[in-house]
Write an enzyme that holds these catalytic residues in place. Structure first.
Site, mmCIF file in Angstrom:
data_model
loop_
_atom_site.group_PDB
_atom_site.id
_atom_site.type_symbol
_atom_site.label_atom_id
_atom_site.label_comp_id
_atom_site.label_asym_id
_atom_site.label_seq_id
_atom_site.Cartn_x
_atom_site.Cartn_y
_atom_site.Cartn_z
ATOM 1 C CB ALA A 167 -0.880 -0.022 1.243
ATOM 2 N N GLY A 207 0.335 -4.854 0.874
ATOM 3 C CA GLY A 207 -0.867 -4.828 0.035
ATOM 4 C C GLY A 207 -0.632 -5.446 -1.331
ATOM 5 C CD GLU A 209 -3.069 -7.222 2.738
ATOM 6 O OE1 GLU A 209 -2.753 -6.062 2.412
ATOM 7 O OE2 GLU A 209 -3.660 -7.495 3.788
ATOM 8 C CD GLU A 239 1.572 -5.312 5.530
ATOM 9 O OE1 GLU A 239 2.472 -6.180 5.603
ATOM 10 O OE2 GLU A 239 0.726 -5.279 4.625
HETATM 11 N N1 CAA Z 1 4.606 3.129 -0.614
HETATM 12 C C1 CAA Z 1 5.050 4.281 -1.153
HETATM 13 N N2 CAA Z 1 6.194 4.375 -1.864
HETATM 14 C C2 CAA Z 1 6.914 3.264 -2.014
HETATM 15 C C3 CAA Z 1 6.525 2.030 -1.461
HETATM 16 C C4 CAA Z 1 5.291 1.977 -0.733
HETATM 17 N N3 CAA Z 1 4.817 0.854 -0.215
HETATM 18 N N4 CAA Z 1 7.454 1.089 -1.761
HETATM 19 C C5 CAA Z 1 8.399 1.725 -2.492
HETATM 20 N N5 CAA Z 1 8.083 3.030 -2.638
HETATM 21 C C6 CAA Z 1 8.859 4.049 -3.361
HETATM 22 C C7 CAA Z 1 10.085 4.493 -2.578
HETATM 23 O O1 CAA Z 1 9.734 5.466 -1.618
HETATM 24 C C8 CAA Z 1 10.971 5.019 -3.682
HETATM 25 O O2 CAA Z 1 10.513 6.300 -4.043
HETATM 26 P P1 CAA Z 1 11.590 7.496 -4.295
HETATM 27 O O3 CAA Z 1 12.359 7.036 -5.504
HETATM 28 O O4 CAA Z 1 10.718 8.686 -4.575
HETATM 29 O O5 CAA Z 1 12.406 7.588 -3.071
HETATM 30 C C9 CAA Z 1 10.663 4.094 -4.868
HETATM 31 O O6 CAA Z 1 9.404 3.472 -4.552
HETATM 32 C C10 CAA Z 1 11.676 3.004 -5.069
HETATM 33 O O7 CAA Z 1 11.849 2.323 -3.835
HETATM 34 P P2 CAA Z 1 13.261 2.121 -3.107
HETATM 35 O O8 CAA Z 1 14.219 3.194 -3.507
HETATM 36 O O9 CAA Z 1 13.010 1.967 -1.635
HETATM 37 O O10 CAA Z 1 13.736 0.733 -3.751
HETATM 38 P P3 CAA Z 1 14.664 -0.389 -3.105
HETATM 39 O O11 CAA Z 1 14.928 -1.385 -4.169
HETATM 40 O O12 CAA Z 1 15.812 0.228 -2.391
HETATM 41 O O13 CAA Z 1 13.735 -1.082 -1.966
HETATM 42 C C11 CAA Z 1 11.732 -2.085 -1.101
HETATM 43 C C12 CAA Z 1 12.591 -1.769 -2.356
HETATM 44 C C13 CAA Z 1 12.498 -3.026 -0.184
HETATM 45 C C14 CAA Z 1 10.462 -2.754 -1.607
HETATM 46 C C15 CAA Z 1 11.420 -0.767 -0.347
HETATM 47 O O14 CAA Z 1 10.944 0.190 -1.282
HETATM 48 C C16 CAA Z 1 10.380 -0.930 0.718
HETATM 49 O O15 CAA Z 1 10.688 -1.420 1.795
HETATM 50 N N6 CAA Z 1 9.114 -0.517 0.444
HETATM 51 C C17 CAA Z 1 8.033 -0.566 1.391
HETATM 52 C C18 CAA Z 1 7.488 -1.971 1.555
HETATM 53 C C19 CAA Z 1 6.397 -2.007 2.592
HETATM 54 O O16 CAA Z 1 6.588 -1.724 3.746
HETATM 55 N N7 CAA Z 1 5.172 -2.401 2.161
HETATM 56 C C20 CAA Z 1 4.015 -2.521 3.028
HETATM 57 C C21 CAA Z 1 3.222 -1.276 3.001
HETATM 58 S S1 CAA Z 1 1.939 -1.279 4.229
HETATM 59 C C22 CAA Z 1 0.648 -2.139 3.566
HETATM 60 O O17 CAA Z 1 0.744 -2.679 2.483
HETATM 61 C C23 CAA Z 1 -0.618 -2.181 4.423
HETATM 62 C C24 CAA Z 1 -1.732 -3.074 3.933
HETATM 63 O O18 CAA Z 1 -1.842 -4.227 4.271
HETATM 64 C C25 CAA Z 1 -2.848 -2.512 3.134
#
Ligand code: CAA
Length: 259
Positions: free
Chosen positions: A67, A110, A113, A133
């Site tokens: 998400a 998400g 999911e 999460e």
């Molecule tokens: N939301 C918003 N932006 C996101 C994102 C997310 N879930 N995942 C990645 N991005 C964005 C990053 O902020 C980054 O943007 P910028 O270039 O503007 O900085 C871009 O995508 C590329 O990401 P990274 O530079 O971080 O890429 P990476 O290869 O170094 O890392 C990753 C990849 C490990 C997936 C890392 O991006 C990450 O940890 N993302 C978040 C994952 C996460 O926590 N997901 C769960 C969200 S909560 C949820 O989903 C709740 C639910 O059940 C509904």
């Protein structure tokens, strides 16, 4: 169908409704607009007789990294209650045509999911699945704790959900989460080939098989058997059933109409 969407691409090819998540710069982070567009595309395909199967994929290096954290960072519990945003996910789960997912790179939170809403999954050998999460001090809210547990069992689900660790495509296949692992460059082609096979099957059988299998997840065996029986009988009201059996007897290929 013309592509009037902001966060996804849609098209129809050979009876397959294609939906591609299209926010590659943020690894297809799923914002609310994207969920409602996915739902709209799925429901439109569900009513379009030209479409037999839906294929869901993600553009760029990830399927979906969860998400959109930026969108929800300042939300509060009352916002969620008033938006009732997860109602869209219930409607995604009610889509009647089969949904095949093609996952490359990350399918996290998400994104995982959404993958679990698919009926079958193909994954690239670089795919990574997980529920991070917990590391944001929250938990899945769109079915993650429920669907993962029903698929792989309580003890294993607890571990993946509480650690937030990421599993490889090979591990996901071993656990029965995905159907096939394929080379990254062949993922879309192989998934499409499989979707194409299903698109040629008699549509009403496919529809009622999906419905019956999903009931098996929720119902007791006895209730599920009653449900299956009704759907089995219902197929005998179709022209395709007559055609399928007649063609077998006449030793020819059947011509199905989906009626
Ligand atoms: N939301 C918003 N932006 C996101 C994102 C997310 N879930 N995942 C990645 N991005 C964005 C990053 O902020 C980054 O943007 P910028 O270039 O503007 O900085 C871009 O995508 C590329 O990401 P990274 O530079 O971080 O890429 P990476 O290869 O170094 O890392 C990753 C990849 C490990 C997936 C890392 O991006 C990450 O940890 N993302 C978040 C994952 C996460 O926590 N997901 C769960 C969200 S909560 C949820 O989903 C709740 C639910 O059940 C509904």
């Amino acid at each position: 169908m013309s592509n009037t969407y902001q966060y996804i691409n849609v098209s129809v090819e050979d009876g397959i409704g294609l939906v591609e998540l299209n926010r590659p710069k943020v690894l297809n982070a799923i914002n609310r607009g994207m969920v409602s567009e996915i739902l709209s595309a799925f429901e439109t395909f569900d009513r379009n007789q030209e479409v037999k199967v839906i294929l869901l994929s993600g553009k760029g290096r990830a399927f979906a990294a969860g998400a959109d954290i930026a969108e929800m960072a300042n939300d509060n519990a009352i916002d969620f209650e008033l938006m009732n945003q997860f109602a869209d996910w219930d409607r995604i789960a009610a889509v009647k045509k089969p949904i095949i997912g093609a996952v490359q790179g990350f399918a996290l939170g998400g994104g995982f999911e959404l993958a679990l809403c698919c009926d079958m999954l193909f994954a690239a050998d670089d795919a990574e699945f997980g529920f991070p999460e917990v590391s944001l001090a929250v938990m899945p809210g769109a079915g993650g704790t429920q669907r993962l547990t029903k698929l792989i069992g309580k003890t294993r689900a607890m571990e993946w959900l509480m650690t937030g660790d990421r599993m490889s495509a090979a591990e996901a296949q071993r656990l029965g989460i995905i159907n096939r692992v394929v080379a990254r460059e062949l993922l879309f082609e192989e998934t499409k080939k499989f979707a194409g096979r299903l698109a040629k099957q008699p549509p009403l059988s496919i529809r009622l098989i999906k419905e019956s299998v999903l009931k098996a997840v929720d119902y007791s065996l006895y209730e599920g058997m009653q449900y299956e029986r009704k759907n089995f009988s219902l197929l005998f009201a179709s022209e395709d059933q007559k055609e399928g059996m007649k063609a077998f007897i006449e030793k020819r290929k059947p011509q199905y109409k989906g009626k």
